[in-house]
Write a protein that holds these residues in place. Structure first.
Motif, mmCIF file in Angstrom:
data_model
loop_
_atom_site.group_PDB
_atom_site.id
_atom_site.type_symbol
_atom_site.label_atom_id
_atom_site.label_comp_id
_atom_site.label_asym_id
_atom_site.label_seq_id
_atom_site.Cartn_x
_atom_site.Cartn_y
_atom_site.Cartn_z
ATOM 1 N N HIS A 30 0.808 -1.216 0.000
ATOM 2 C CA HIS A 30 0.000 0.000 0.000
ATOM 3 C C HIS A 30 0.843 1.268 0.000
ATOM 4 O O HIS A 30 0.396 2.291 -0.514
ATOM 5 C CB HIS A 30 -0.913 0.041 1.228
ATOM 6 N N VAL A 31 2.001 1.230 0.604
ATOM 7 C CA VAL A 31 2.819 2.441 0.750
ATOM 8 C C VAL A 31 4.019 2.482 -0.194
ATOM 9 O O VAL A 31 4.829 3.402 -0.115
ATOM 10 C CB VAL A 31 3.288 2.625 2.213
ATOM 11 N N ALA A 32 4.119 1.519 -1.070
ATOM 12 C CA ALA A 32 5.245 1.492 -2.014
ATOM 13 C C ALA A 32 5.204 2.703 -2.938
ATOM 14 O O ALA A 32 4.137 3.248 -3.237
ATOM 15 C CB ALA A 32 5.200 0.204 -2.833
ATOM 16 N N ARG A 33 6.367 3.111 -3.397
ATOM 17 C CA ARG A 33 6.454 4.281 -4.285
ATOM 18 C C ARG A 33 5.637 4.124 -5.552
ATOM 19 O O ARG A 33 5.021 5.076 -6.012
ATOM 20 C CB ARG A 33 7.915 4.569 -4.634
ATOM 21 N N VAL A 34 5.624 2.918 -6.121
ATOM 22 C CA VAL A 34 4.877 2.708 -7.360
ATOM 23 C C VAL A 34 3.375 2.904 -7.125
ATOM 24 O O VAL A 34 2.676 3.454 -7.980
ATOM 25 C CB VAL A 34 5.187 1.326 -7.982
ATOM 26 N N VAL A 35 2.875 2.512 -5.971
ATOM 27 C CA VAL A 35 1.464 2.697 -5.639
ATOM 28 C C VAL A 35 1.167 4.170 -5.402
ATOM 29 O O VAL A 35 0.181 4.712 -5.924
ATOM 30 C CB VAL A 35 1.066 1.845 -4.414
ATOM 31 N N THR A 36 2.006 4.836 -4.634
ATOM 32 C CA THR A 36 1.818 6.260 -4.381
ATOM 33 C C THR A 36 1.860 7.051 -5.684
ATOM 34 O O THR A 36 1.027 7.937 -5.907
ATOM 35 C CB THR A 36 2.894 6.778 -3.398
ATOM 36 N N ALA A 37 2.810 6.728 -6.558
ATOM 37 C CA ALA A 37 2.907 7.413 -7.853
ATOM 38 C C ALA A 37 1.660 7.165 -8.697
ATOM 39 O O ALA A 37 1.133 8.084 -9.339
ATOM 40 C CB ALA A 37 4.156 6.958 -8.603
ATOM 41 N N TYR A 38 1.174 5.936 -8.705
ATOM 42 C CA TYR A 38 -0.032 5.611 -9.469
ATOM 43 C C TYR A 38 -1.225 6.408 -8.946
ATOM 44 O O TYR A 38 -1.972 7.011 -9.726
ATOM 45 C CB TYR A 38 -0.325 4.109 -9.407
ATOM 46 N N LEU A 39 -1.431 6.413 -7.636
ATOM 47 C CA LEU A 39 -2.558 7.137 -7.060
ATOM 48 C C LEU A 39 -2.467 8.628 -7.333
ATOM 49 O O LEU A 39 -3.474 9.281 -7.621
ATOM 50 C CB LEU A 39 -2.659 6.851 -5.562
ATOM 51 N N ASP A 40 -1.261 9.194 -7.271
ATOM 52 C CA ASP A 40 -1.073 10.611 -7.596
ATOM 53 C C ASP A 40 -1.408 10.875 -9.062
ATOM 54 O O ASP A 40 -2.051 11.874 -9.395
ATOM 55 C CB ASP A 40 0.359 11.051 -7.301
ATOM 56 N N THR A 41 -0.982 9.976 -9.950
ATOM 57 C CA THR A 41 -1.207 10.146 -11.384
ATOM 58 C C THR A 41 -2.697 10.133 -11.726
ATOM 59 O O THR A 41 -3.153 10.935 -12.541
ATOM 60 C CB THR A 41 -0.489 9.027 -12.179
ATOM 61 N N VAL A 42 -3.452 9.247 -11.106
ATOM 62 C CA VAL A 42 -4.881 9.138 -11.420
ATOM 63 C C VAL A 42 -5.752 10.040 -10.549
ATOM 64 O O VAL A 42 -6.964 10.100 -10.730
ATOM 65 C CB VAL A 42 -5.381 7.679 -11.335
#
Length: 86
Positions: free
Chosen positions: A57-69
């Motif tokens: 849940h807190v991985a950079r790839v997840v954070t980046a994805y959530l920010d992007t969308v």
């Protein structure tokens, strides 16, 4: 492992992970993209994703994805108190 999303008025389908554990990329492709993204517009502009501090849940790839969308996350304290009564 099982994942599901709920709100006051609705719920998502359950996601059942039958093979292996879950990593950040699998969380994005098997949970966020197919289940959270279609669900968010149903809730509207007030949609806020609440998830714990599990590594996927807190991985950079997840954070980046959530920010992007454009999905906002509820900040979860790293050591939240246990809410059960003694």
């Amino acid at each position: 492992m099982i994942w599901g999303g709920i709100t006051y008025e609705a719920r998502t389908d359950l996601v059942i992970f039958e093979r292996g554990g879950i990593n950040a990329q699998r969380y994005v492709t098997e949970v966020l993209e197919p289940h959270v993204m279609p669900f968010a517009p149903f809730i509207g502009e007030d949609f806020l994703l609440m998830q714990d501090n599990a590594r996927p849940h807190v991985a950079r790839v997840v954070t980046a994805y959530l920010d992007t969308v454009g999905i906002r996350k509820l900040t979860w304290p790293s050591r939240s108190p246990d809410l059960k009564s003694y």
